[in-house]
Design an enzyme around this catalytic site. Structure first.
Site, short mmCIF file in Angstrom:
data_model
loop_
_atom_site.label_atom_id
_atom_site.label_comp_id
_atom_site.label_asym_id
_atom_site.label_seq_id
_atom_site.Cartn_x
_atom_site.Cartn_y
_atom_site.Cartn_z
N SER A 58 0.80 -1.23 0.00
CA SER A 58 0.00 0.00 0.00
C SER A 58 0.83 1.27 0.00
O SER A 58 0.30 2.35 -0.23
CB SER A 58 -0.95 0.02 1.20
OG SER A 58 -0.25 0.24 2.39
N LYS A 101 1.19 4.57 6.86
CA LYS A 101 0.51 5.36 5.84
C LYS A 101 1.06 6.79 5.87
O LYS A 101 1.84 7.16 6.73
CB LYS A 101 -1.01 5.43 6.12
CG LYS A 101 -1.71 4.10 6.24
CD LYS A 101 -1.79 3.34 4.95
CE LYS A 101 -2.50 2.00 5.17
NZ LYS A 101 -2.32 1.10 4.05
#
Length: 192
Positions: A58, A101
């Protein structure tokens, strides 16, 4: 020949003989050094830097699956979280899991995502870290990020499970800033 009571066969005279108890002193010194090393390492890992392993894709292309990196655990104890920081946090629905993230919006920011284009406080966000092949066309209605929370997204937008799915992340769940990739060596460097 008279002597003053000293052993003329001591290791200092180059004969290499071990005095009684000398092996014990070496072992004690070695054990002391080991304990100091463990204590210093524990201090660094608990309060300063911690090694982590990336699982998943991701955060491509910045971080790849199986990359090893150090996170700075002190950064947010003494400083602020900034838009664009790559952070490590406890997953809000299961604190046994950690995610990594990028910070997209800060507390109080107005956020809107329109067919993959991110707008913060009415302005489009320039996201050079998201290559066109990793973009997606998801949308999110306009919202204001709640106080003490951060909106986080992966750089590989088409596969990332992030704040678009589980919502903004509370400040107390963010525990580190991605600092430096150390493995594999060909990708070693500062995380941006």
């Amino acid at each position: 020949m008279e002597t003053d009571g000293q052993n003329e066969q001591s290791p200092e005279n180059g004969q290499g003989e071990e005095l009684p108890g000398q092996g014990k002193g070496i072992m004690h010194s070695w054990l002391r050094d080991l304990v100091v090393s463990v204590v210093v390492s524990a201090f660094i890992i608990i309060f300063l830097y911690q090694p982590v392993r990336v699982e998943g894709t991701s955060m491509l292309p910045v971080l790849e699956d199986e990359d090893r990196l150090f996170i700075n655990k002190l950064a947010y104890r003494v400083g602020e979280i900034h838009r664009g920081d790559v952070v490590v946090f406890l997953y809000p629905h299961d604190h046994d899991k950690s995610y990594i993230k990028r910070v997209i919006a800060l507390p109080g920011d107005d956020l809107k995502i329109d067919h993959g284009m991110v707008y913060v406080n009415g302005s489009p966000v320039k996201e050079a870290y998201v290559p066109s092949r990793f973009e997606d066309d998801r949308s999110q209605p306009e919202m204001t990020v709640p106080q003490h929370k951060y909106f986080l997204m992966g750089d590989h937008r088409s596969v990332s499970y992030d704040s678009r799915d589980f919502g903004p992340v509370a400040r107390e769940l963010i525990y580190g800033k991605a600092a430096f990739v150390y493995w594999p060596m060909d990708q070693a460097g500062v995380v941006r």
